[in-house]
Design a protein around this motif. Structure first.
Motif, short mmCIF file in Angstrom:
data_model
loop_
_atom_site.label_atom_id
_atom_site.label_comp_id
_atom_site.label_asym_id
_atom_site.label_seq_id
_atom_site.Cartn_x
_atom_site.Cartn_y
_atom_site.Cartn_z
N TRP A 122 0.83 -1.21 0.00
CA TRP A 122 0.00 0.00 0.00
C TRP A 122 0.86 1.26 0.00
O TRP A 122 0.40 2.34 0.31
N GLY A 123 2.14 1.08 -0.28
CA GLY A 123 3.03 2.24 -0.30
C GLY A 123 3.44 2.74 1.07
O GLY A 123 4.23 3.68 1.17
N VAL A 124 2.92 2.16 2.13
CA VAL A 124 3.25 2.64 3.47
C VAL A 124 3.84 1.60 4.41
O VAL A 124 4.49 1.93 5.40
N PHE A 125 3.63 0.31 4.14
CA PHE A 125 4.19 -0.72 5.03
C PHE A 125 5.35 -1.42 4.33
O PHE A 125 5.17 -2.06 3.31
N TYR A 126 6.53 -1.31 4.92
CA TYR A 126 7.73 -1.87 4.32
C TYR A 126 7.98 -3.27 4.84
O TYR A 126 8.11 -3.49 6.04
N TYR A 127 8.03 -4.24 3.91
CA TYR A 127 8.29 -5.61 4.31
C TYR A 127 9.34 -6.17 3.37
O TYR A 127 9.04 -6.48 2.22
N ASN A 128 10.58 -6.28 3.82
CA ASN A 128 11.66 -6.78 2.98
C ASN A 128 12.58 -7.67 3.81
O ASN A 128 13.44 -7.16 4.54
N PRO A 129 12.41 -8.99 3.70
CA PRO A 129 13.22 -9.91 4.51
C PRO A 129 14.70 -9.90 4.13
O PRO A 129 15.55 -10.26 4.93
N GLU A 130 15.01 -9.43 2.89
CA GLU A 130 16.42 -9.40 2.46
C GLU A 130 17.16 -8.23 3.07
O GLU A 130 18.39 -8.18 3.06
N ASP A 131 16.41 -7.25 3.56
CA ASP A 131 17.02 -6.01 4.04
C ASP A 131 17.24 -6.10 5.54
O ASP A 131 16.29 -6.18 6.31
N PRO A 132 18.51 -6.04 6.00
CA PRO A 132 18.77 -6.12 7.43
C PRO A 132 18.37 -4.85 8.20
O PRO A 132 18.32 -4.87 9.43
N ALA A 133 18.05 -3.79 7.50
CA ALA A 133 17.71 -2.54 8.18
C ALA A 133 16.41 -2.68 8.95
O ALA A 133 15.47 -3.33 8.48
N ILE A 134 16.37 -2.05 10.13
CA ILE A 134 15.16 -2.09 10.96
C ILE A 134 14.34 -0.83 10.73
O ILE A 134 13.13 -0.88 10.59
N PHE A 135 15.03 0.32 10.69
CA PHE A 135 14.34 1.60 10.50
C PHE A 135 14.68 2.15 9.12
O PHE A 135 15.85 2.26 8.77
N VAL A 136 13.66 2.49 8.37
CA VAL A 136 13.86 3.01 7.02
C VAL A 136 13.07 4.30 6.85
O VAL A 136 12.11 4.54 7.57
N GLU A 137 13.50 5.12 5.87
CA GLU A 137 12.76 6.35 5.61
C GLU A 137 11.45 6.02 4.94
O GLU A 137 11.35 5.07 4.17
N LYS A 138 10.44 6.81 5.24
CA LYS A 138 9.12 6.57 4.65
C LYS A 138 9.14 6.79 3.14
O LYS A 138 9.87 7.64 2.63
N ARG A 139 8.31 6.02 2.47
CA ARG A 139 8.17 6.17 1.02
C ARG A 139 7.16 7.27 0.71
O ARG A 139 7.30 8.00 -0.25
N PHE A 140 6.14 7.37 1.56
CA PHE A 140 5.12 8.41 1.44
C PHE A 140 5.01 9.09 2.79
O PHE A 140 4.61 8.46 3.76
N GLY A 141 5.37 10.36 2.88
CA GLY A 141 5.32 11.04 4.16
C GLY A 141 6.70 11.52 4.59
O GLY A 141 7.69 11.36 3.89
#
Lengths: 378, 129
Positions: free
Chosen positions: A325-344
């Motif tokens: 939905w452009g707002v919930f980030y789910y990426n198991p390959e990415d070790p990052a916990i906190f990411v910048e928002k895509r919208f907002g």
């Protein structure tokens, strides 16, 4: 009347803030949909952003009208009850309808992209990062935010205990919309320390908020890595200072409320409280709007103001499949916990990491704790 | 230093990462900070698996480009870079491949030299930017 005007302005403010979000979010992902550089300023996209803003404002105005009818109720208690019922429903509606609007905008852009064959060249995708980014970030430290708050909490506790004898045998802890106390408790060491305890519990909440923001992984525009790195750091520093001041302001407000409730429940005190609350809201809302306007998400606005010609040699990696939905980030390959928002504006969590859920769980626990404590201690 | 990765390239990411680090060392040498970000930090920023970064870092340690200590990974002094045997082997293999392609596609030695020159110029221009 003042109270209702206050409520209405909050509604409209929320509508405006919601509505302007697309203007200050990442330009490459309007409504969370990837749009290649050459199309980012296309009139279609601009018109859609405007539509979203207008609809949000209309929505908030429409939802705030019934508040005026509520003020016609004569009985203060009935009015307050219906106001709180209506307010809860209206806020939920505002959020829900606004979100549906947002989803519709996403659909609209996707259809437009398909119809006009708008797509980015996968071969141009690059990830570019600055290895010195976090080292050179130099924001306010999270520990200073903790220390500043703890000092204020200790001062509150100190003064409360020092002047314990001066506290009346009963003191108010809640006021109605006419600023008349409607919940009074008996004085005891436990009850007078309730507010400072809540102040204390807010310390890790504010600290975590700051920490998660400054620890977010970097997001550089592949065409302008140096400029983005520079301005992204400036962006985080500015918001970091805002966090510090806001944490201090919050603690001072709560300290003021504690003293008002314990020592100064008279008309003069109420004026001071009104000013305090007003200043606080003005700071929290006003300055964050200012920072949003000045920097945009990730300092992007500054980056684009520096650019003479818009080059298109490379593009960012398309992450659309990981953003639900452009707002919930789910990426198991990415070790990052906190990411910048895509919208907002700001940061969000990578839901594929267990640490993210631990943080959310911790926050929820804190909220429950704060509620429980306020019940138990009085 | 800036590291650029092409996620769709045939070259594996750890190889790209190794060469990006080496390229930065070649281009910027002493003006670079000696300490590199931690495996977790770099992997997190790039959005790739930590094993990939680990592999790249450790290979570079094997090659003598980086050194590893308790505090993390550091860029070695360029003067202390000896030509390890496996470096020579790896380079010979790559040169053999280029030679084969040059022969099969009729690319002259002079053209190869010219290409090398333009690559060097391109890298110099990157530094100037």
């Amino acid at each position: 009347m003042v109270f209702n005007l206050f409520m209405v302005s909050i509604f409209i403010l929320v509508g405006i803030i919601n509505g302007i979000t697309p203007y200050y979010s990442r330009r490459g992902t309007p409504f969370g949909i990837t749009v290649p550089g050459s199309y980012q300023k296309h009139p279609f996209v601009q018109k859609l952003k405007k539509k979203y803003l207008v609809y949000n404002i209309i929505l908030s105005v429409v939802l705030s009208i019934p508040i005026f009818f509520l003020s016609r109720l004569e009985n203060i208690e009935t009015q307050e009850m219906w106001s709180s019922v209506y307010f809860s429903i209206a806020v939920l509606l505002l959020v829900a309808v606004s979100f549906i609007l947002y989803l519709k905008c996403r659909k609209t852009i996707q259809i437009w992209k398909n119809k006009n064959n708008v797509s980015s060249d996968i071969k141009k995708e690059r990830i570019i990062i600055d290895t010195r980014y976090h080292e050179e970030l130099n924001t306010v430290s999270t520990s200073s935010i903790v220390i500043a708050q703890i000092i204020i909490v200790l001062v509150t506790v100190g003064i409360t205990l020092l002047f314990y004898a001066s506290i009346p045998d009963e003191f108010p802890i809640h006021w109605n919309s006419q600023n008349i106390p409607d919940r009074i408790v008996e004085k005891s060491y436990l009850s007078v320390l309730m507010m400072p305890t809540i102040q204390f519990l807010l310390v890790p909440v504010m600290a975590f908020s700051h920490y998660s923001f400054i620890k977010s992984k970097q997001k550089l525009l592949s065409n302008y890595p140096q400029s983005t790195s520079k301005h992204s750091k400036i962006f985080r520093r500015a918001w970091s200072v805002y966090f510090l001041i806001s944490s201090i302001a919050l603690q001072l407000l709560l300290m003021g409320t504690t003293f008002y409730s314990l020592f100064f429940t008279d008309d003069v005190g109420m004026e001071y409280m009104g000013i305090l609350v007003g200043l606080f809201v003005f700071w929290i809302v006003g300055y964050s709007l200012f920072l949003t306007w000045k920097y945009g998400q990730g300092g992007e606005k500054l980056v684009f103001s520096e650019i003479d010609d818009f080059s298109q040699e490379v593009t960012e990696v398309d992450e659309e499949e990981y953003w639900k939905w452009g707002v919930f980030y789910y990426n198991p390959e990415d070790p990052a916990i906190f990411v910048e928002k895509r919208f907002g504006i700001g940061s969000t969590i990578n839901m594929a990491r267990w640490q993210s859920w631990a943080c959310i769980g911790g926050l929820v626990l804190f909220c429950i704790l704060i509620v429980l404590i306020s019940i138990v201690m009085v | 230093m800036f590291i650029e990765i092409n996620p769709h390239d045939e070259t594996p990411i750890y190889t790209q990462l190794m060469y990006q680090i080496k390229k930065n060392i070649v281009l910027y040498g002493d003006s670079l900070e000696k300490d590199l970000p931690s495996v977790r930090s770099l992997a997190s920023d790039l959005g790739i698996n930590m094993h990939t970064v680990n592999k790249a870092y450790n290979r570079l340690v094997e090659e003598g480009v980086l050194s590893k200590s308790k505090r993390g990974y550091f860029i070695q002094e360029q003067s202390s870079l000896i030509q390890h045997e496996n470096v020579k082997e790896a380079m010979l293999e790559k040169l053999t491949q280029i030679q084969i392609d040059a022969d099969i596609y009729g690319v002259s030695e002079q053209t190869i030299s010219e290409w090398l020159e333009s690559i060097k110029i391109q890298m110099k221009e990157e530094v100037e930017k």
